[in-house]
Scaffold this active site. Sequence first.
Site, short mmCIF file in Angstrom:
data_model
loop_
_atom_site.label_atom_id
_atom_site.label_comp_id
_atom_site.label_asym_id
_atom_site.label_seq_id
_atom_site.Cartn_x
_atom_site.Cartn_y
_atom_site.Cartn_z
N LYS A 232 0.83 -1.20 0.00
CA LYS A 232 0.00 0.00 0.00
C LYS A 232 0.87 1.27 0.00
O LYS A 232 2.06 1.21 0.33
CB LYS A 232 -0.94 -0.01 1.21
CG LYS A 232 -1.87 -1.23 1.26
CD LYS A 232 -2.72 -1.37 0.00
CE LYS A 232 -3.94 -2.25 0.16
NZ LYS A 232 -3.73 -3.70 0.01
C1 LIG Z 1 -5.04 -4.57 0.65
C2 LIG Z 1 -6.50 -4.65 0.48
C3 LIG Z 1 -7.34 -5.23 1.44
C4 LIG Z 1 -6.84 -6.02 2.61
O1 LIG Z 1 -5.96 -5.39 3.41
P1 LIG Z 1 -5.00 -6.28 4.35
O2 LIG Z 1 -4.31 -5.24 5.17
O3 LIG Z 1 -4.09 -7.05 3.44
O4 LIG Z 1 -5.86 -7.17 5.16
C5 LIG Z 1 -8.70 -5.17 1.25
N1 LIG Z 1 -9.23 -4.58 0.18
C6 LIG Z 1 -8.49 -4.02 -0.77
C7 LIG Z 1 -9.15 -3.35 -1.92
C8 LIG Z 1 -7.09 -4.06 -0.66
O5 LIG Z 1 -6.35 -3.50 -1.64
#
Ligand SMILES: *Cc1c(COP(=O)(O)O)cnc(C)c1O
Length: 379
Positions: A185
């Site tokens: 992210k």
């Molecule tokens: C990364 C992501 C998640 C999940 O996040 P985590 O921290 O990996 O549990 C959920 N939805 C979207 C759209 C994502 O990109």
Amino acid sequence: MSQQPFLPFSKPVIDEATIAAVGDVLRSGWITSGPKVQAFEAQLSEYFGGRPVRTFNSGTCTMEIALRIAGIGAGDEVITTPISWVATANVILEVGATSVFADIDPITRNIDLDRLEAAITPRTKAIIPVYLAGLPLDMDRLYGIARKHGLRIVEDAAQALGSSWKGQRIGATGDFVSFSFQANKNVTCSEGGCLVLNSAQEARLAEKYRLQGVTRSGFDGLDVDVLGGKFNMTDIAAAIGLGQFAGIEAITAHRRLLAHHYFECFGRDFEARYGAQLPPADFTQSNWHLFQLVLPERADGKPARATFMEKMQALGVGVGYHYPPIHLLSLYRERGFKEGMFPVAERVGRLIVSLPMFSSMSTDDVERVVAAVKAVLQK
Ligand SMILES: *Cc1c(COP(=O)(O)O)cnc(C)c1O
């Protein structure tokens, strides 16, 4: 073969001050949730205009906890998009509710709000919208639909930290807003997430759900009155998050610059000449978490995306895909979903690719990627 080093599609960039801050936590004698978590939550709350914020150990459990706070469970329907990370739909099943999908818009690749409204039934209790690649939905319309039908919203803003809608930060307004700090992210803490809530009462409940439902009082008072889990963020993760979050404005600005350069390099005739579709050219609202192309199908019948990824890799460029349609995964097929139900999502899910985009990338890297894409798509 390329002489340049392999360019991945994403890469975390952690500065030395952040690495030192993690060392300080490890030496401090307090490595689980503590002062760093509190400081991170305070900074996030300030960023979101003073709304309550709680952190967790993933962006998945943040959404699950939001659904639990909203009282959603067995017998309830929750509507979401088929084009997201599977976590978005899994949390609906996790709380015992029924996942309902609505097809996406072919241009934005986000849920189509007309189809979303058409999917509402008397059992619908909530919507989980996703801002794919960081591109927000029409928030006025989204919240208008929720108000009209009395629905809660859990925004899956996992990819949208730093994005905005009509000058308002995503997270500063709305109902529940969930973010992820997973490794890829824009802002990471290795693994983690945060939830923006509406009241001190909801925040208190979020604290219970993240730690076994525990309430402490006095020196030795302890009670449990809701079934919580183990979802707390550590100070180690929060120290990474604090270091990353300090760079949010620069990170977002650099990604917008890279996205802009992608458009310049692809050129105005790219779509007509190569048959691939660019993302919407939004340089003010999206945080450009991803830069995604939808590829053309191949005339020779070969799988377009696998072939593209293989050829790009041979040219030294990493390519990701976000995401395969959730409703066609076995777990969801078992629940009655099948091909043909969401044709736009099925085409996009088969042909979408994510090109390299991360905060230490240069405009030269962008030029290299675009040259490779054009070479690979050349008839
Ligand atoms: C990364 C992501 C998640 C999940 O996040 P985590 O921290 O990996 O549990 C959920 N939805 C979207 C759209 C994502 O990109």
